[in-house]
Design an enzyme around this catalytic site. Structure first.
Site, PDB file in Angstrom:
ATOM      1  N   GLU A  68     -34.071  -7.624  -6.787  1.00  0.00           N
ATOM      2  CA  GLU A  68     -34.538  -9.007  -6.851  1.00  0.00           C
ATOM      3  C   GLU A  68     -34.438  -9.615  -5.460  1.00  0.00           C
ATOM      4  O   GLU A  68     -33.372  -9.617  -4.845  1.00  0.00           O
ATOM      5  CB  GLU A  68     -33.735  -9.841  -7.848  1.00  0.00           C
ATOM      6  CG  GLU A  68     -34.270 -11.264  -7.960  1.00  0.00           C
ATOM      7  CD  GLU A  68     -33.662 -12.072  -9.085  1.00  0.00           C
ATOM      8  OE1 GLU A  68     -33.684 -13.317  -9.000  1.00  0.00           O
ATOM      9  OE2 GLU A  68     -33.149 -11.462 -10.059  1.00  0.00           O
ATOM     10  N   GLU A  93     -30.444 -12.085  -0.870  1.00  0.00           N
ATOM     11  CA  GLU A  93     -30.527 -13.529  -0.678  1.00  0.00           C
ATOM     12  C   GLU A  93     -29.897 -13.873   0.667  1.00  0.00           C
ATOM     13  O   GLU A  93     -28.747 -13.511   0.925  1.00  0.00           O
ATOM     14  CB  GLU A  93     -29.806 -14.265  -1.802  1.00  0.00           C
ATOM     15  CG  GLU A  93     -29.704 -15.764  -1.636  1.00  0.00           C
ATOM     16  CD  GLU A  93     -31.067 -16.434  -1.546  1.00  0.00           C
ATOM     17  OE1 GLU A  93     -31.371 -16.987  -0.461  1.00  0.00           O
ATOM     18  OE2 GLU A  93     -31.822 -16.396  -2.540  1.00  0.00           O
ATOM     19  N   ASP A 120     -31.503 -11.261   5.525  1.00  0.00           N
ATOM     20  CA  ASP A 120     -32.943 -11.052   5.448  1.00  0.00           C
ATOM     21  C   ASP A 120     -33.230  -9.734   4.736  1.00  0.00           C
ATOM     22  O   ASP A 120     -32.620  -8.701   5.035  1.00  0.00           O
ATOM     23  CB  ASP A 120     -33.514 -11.033   6.871  1.00  0.00           C
ATOM     24  CG  ASP A 120     -34.983 -10.686   6.922  1.00  0.00           C
ATOM     25  OD1 ASP A 120     -35.714 -11.032   5.976  1.00  0.00           O
ATOM     26  OD2 ASP A 120     -35.397 -10.051   7.906  1.00  0.00           O
ATOM     27  N   ASP A 142     -40.335 -19.500  -1.641  1.00  0.00           N
ATOM     28  CA  ASP A 142     -40.830 -20.667  -0.909  1.00  0.00           C
ATOM     29  C   ASP A 142     -42.349 -20.537  -0.763  1.00  0.00           C
ATOM     30  O   ASP A 142     -42.836 -19.549  -0.225  1.00  0.00           O
ATOM     31  CB  ASP A 142     -40.170 -20.739   0.466  1.00  0.00           C
ATOM     32  CG  ASP A 142     -40.368 -22.097   1.132  1.00  0.00           C
ATOM     33  OD1 ASP A 142     -41.486 -22.647   1.036  1.00  0.00           O
ATOM     34  OD2 ASP A 142     -39.420 -22.599   1.753  1.00  0.00           O
ATOM     35  N   LYS A 146     -48.100 -25.657   3.638  1.00  0.00           N
ATOM     36  CA  LYS A 146     -48.969 -26.027   4.749  1.00  0.00           C
ATOM     37  C   LYS A 146     -49.734 -24.805   5.253  1.00  0.00           C
ATOM     38  O   LYS A 146     -49.161 -23.733   5.436  1.00  0.00           O
ATOM     39  CB  LYS A 146     -48.140 -26.625   5.891  1.00  0.00           C
ATOM     40  CG  LYS A 146     -47.441 -27.924   5.523  1.00  0.00           C
ATOM     41  CD  LYS A 146     -46.613 -28.458   6.676  1.00  0.00           C
ATOM     42  CE  LYS A 146     -45.895 -29.743   6.274  1.00  0.00           C
ATOM     43  NZ  LYS A 146     -45.065 -30.261   7.381  1.00  0.00           N
ATOM     44  N   THR A 216     -34.566 -20.183 -14.578  1.00  0.00           N
ATOM     45  CA  THR A 216     -33.870 -20.399 -13.312  1.00  0.00           C
ATOM     46  C   THR A 216     -33.869 -21.889 -12.994  1.00  0.00           C
ATOM     47  O   THR A 216     -34.599 -22.675 -13.603  1.00  0.00           O
ATOM     48  CB  THR A 216     -34.550 -19.659 -12.135  1.00  0.00           C
ATOM     49  OG1 THR A 216     -35.768 -20.343 -11.794  1.00  0.00           O
ATOM     50  CG2 THR A 216     -34.863 -18.209 -12.486  1.00  0.00           C
ATOM     51  N   ARG A 217     -33.049 -22.272 -12.042  1.00  0.00           N
ATOM     52  CA  ARG A 217     -32.986 -23.678 -11.650  1.00  0.00           C
ATOM     53  C   ARG A 217     -34.329 -24.162 -11.101  1.00  0.00           C
ATOM     54  O   ARG A 217     -34.703 -25.325 -11.273  1.00  0.00           O
ATOM     55  CB  ARG A 217     -31.885 -23.871 -10.608  1.00  0.00           C
ATOM     56  CG  ARG A 217     -32.183 -23.198  -9.274  1.00  0.00           C
ATOM     57  CD  ARG A 217     -31.107 -23.421  -8.257  1.00  0.00           C
ATOM     58  NE  ARG A 217     -29.901 -22.699  -8.604  1.00  0.00           N
ATOM     59  CZ  ARG A 217     -28.782 -22.788  -7.892  1.00  0.00           C
ATOM     60  NH1 ARG A 217     -28.714 -23.564  -6.841  1.00  0.00           N
ATOM     61  NH2 ARG A 217     -27.722 -22.079  -8.239  1.00  0.00           N
ATOM     62  N   GLU A 219     -37.342 -23.049 -11.974  1.00  0.00           N
ATOM     63  CA  GLU A 219     -38.247 -23.245 -13.105  1.00  0.00           C
ATOM     64  C   GLU A 219     -37.940 -24.568 -13.812  1.00  0.00           C
ATOM     65  O   GLU A 219     -38.850 -25.322 -14.155  1.00  0.00           O
ATOM     66  CB  GLU A 219     -38.100 -22.088 -14.081  1.00  0.00           C
ATOM     67  CG  GLU A 219     -38.988 -22.224 -15.312  1.00  0.00           C
ATOM     68  CD  GLU A 219     -38.681 -21.156 -16.334  1.00  0.00           C
ATOM     69  OE1 GLU A 219     -39.590 -20.386 -16.667  1.00  0.00           O
ATOM     70  OE2 GLU A 219     -37.529 -21.096 -16.808  1.00  0.00           O
TER      71      GLU A 219
END
Length: 237
Positions: A68, A93, A120, A142, A146, A216-217, A219
């Site tokens: 994940e 993460e 990373d 994310d 833009k 998830t938070r 969502e």
């Protein structure tokens, strides 16, 4: 709303990597700091010594390995690990607060089938052996809305090359987002790639959460704000 400092942090990339964003947020709670210091070293992957047999990373027998990317606070990662104790899970993460929360959750739940990469993910992807993964999850990344930042989106040709190398034939890449433009972007890239097959056959296939989905938070926030999540699954041919 983000502060000017947050925007600056998001615009700063770690040179030579695929990571963009903040590394740290609010100060950690005492118990989180304790778990991070005492427990993370045994859970954290060491890329320098990572071997070709990923099953050996886990102290319990596992039949397959899933990854994940960007697990946030670890809600989905830990729920899946608890639901599938015979599968090995690697969570990546770069956000320290998320790693701390996941570490605490792993310890408190007594999960033996989870390992973490708190940095990373690109160096990890390049270090993992070919065909080693049964599944890759990228959930609510994310969206970089833009246009000038679209090149920072994680779904892009170089990372799809990495996914194709790592997924065993028949393996799956799962993607979730509440941003319609990012969903369209992802579909354009994956549909055009002959190495992947979109598993959806009707609209309800991508409107419904994945099987066993714990939420998830991100969502929950999307639903509160009136955005509709989409769930997309692709099979490695």
């Amino acid at each position: 709303m983000t502060s000017a400092d947050d925007e600056h942090a998001r615009d700063a990339a770690a040179p030579g990597t695929g990571f963009y964003g903040r590394r740290k947020g609010k100060p950690l709670r005492a118990l989180q700091s304790q778990h991070l210091a005492q427990e993370l070293p045994r859970l954290q992957l060491d890329l320098a010594t990572l071997g070709d047999d990923l099953h050996a990373l886990f102290p319990v027998p596992v039949t397959s390995i899933r990854l994940e990317i960007g697990f946030g606070g670890g809600e989905h990662l830990l729920a899946e690990a608890a639901r599938h104790p015979g599968i090995g899970f690697i969570g990546a993460e770069a956000f320290v607060n998320g790693v701390a929360k996941a570490t605490a959750g792993i310890v408190e739940a007594g999960l033996a089938n989870v390992r973490l990469h708190g940095d990373d993910v690109v160096p990890l992807l390049d270090r993992l052996p070919a065909g080693a993964l049964e599944q890759i999850d990228l959930l609510y990344p994310d969206p970089w809305p833009k246009r000038r930042h679209w090149k920072r989106r994680f779904v892009r040709p170089d990372n799809l090359d990495r996914f194709a190398r790592l997924l065993a034939p028949g393996g799956h890449f799962r993607f979730a987002t509440d941003v319609e433009d990012y969903a369209a972007w992802t579909l354009r890239h994956l549909i055009a790639d002959a190495r992947f097959d979109w598993t959806a056959r009707v609209a309800d296939d991508w409107r419904r959460p994945f099987a066993g989905w714990p939420g998830t938070r991100y969502e929950a926030k999307a639903l509160r704000e009136g955005r509709t999540p989409g769930y997309y699954e692709f099979r490695r041919i």
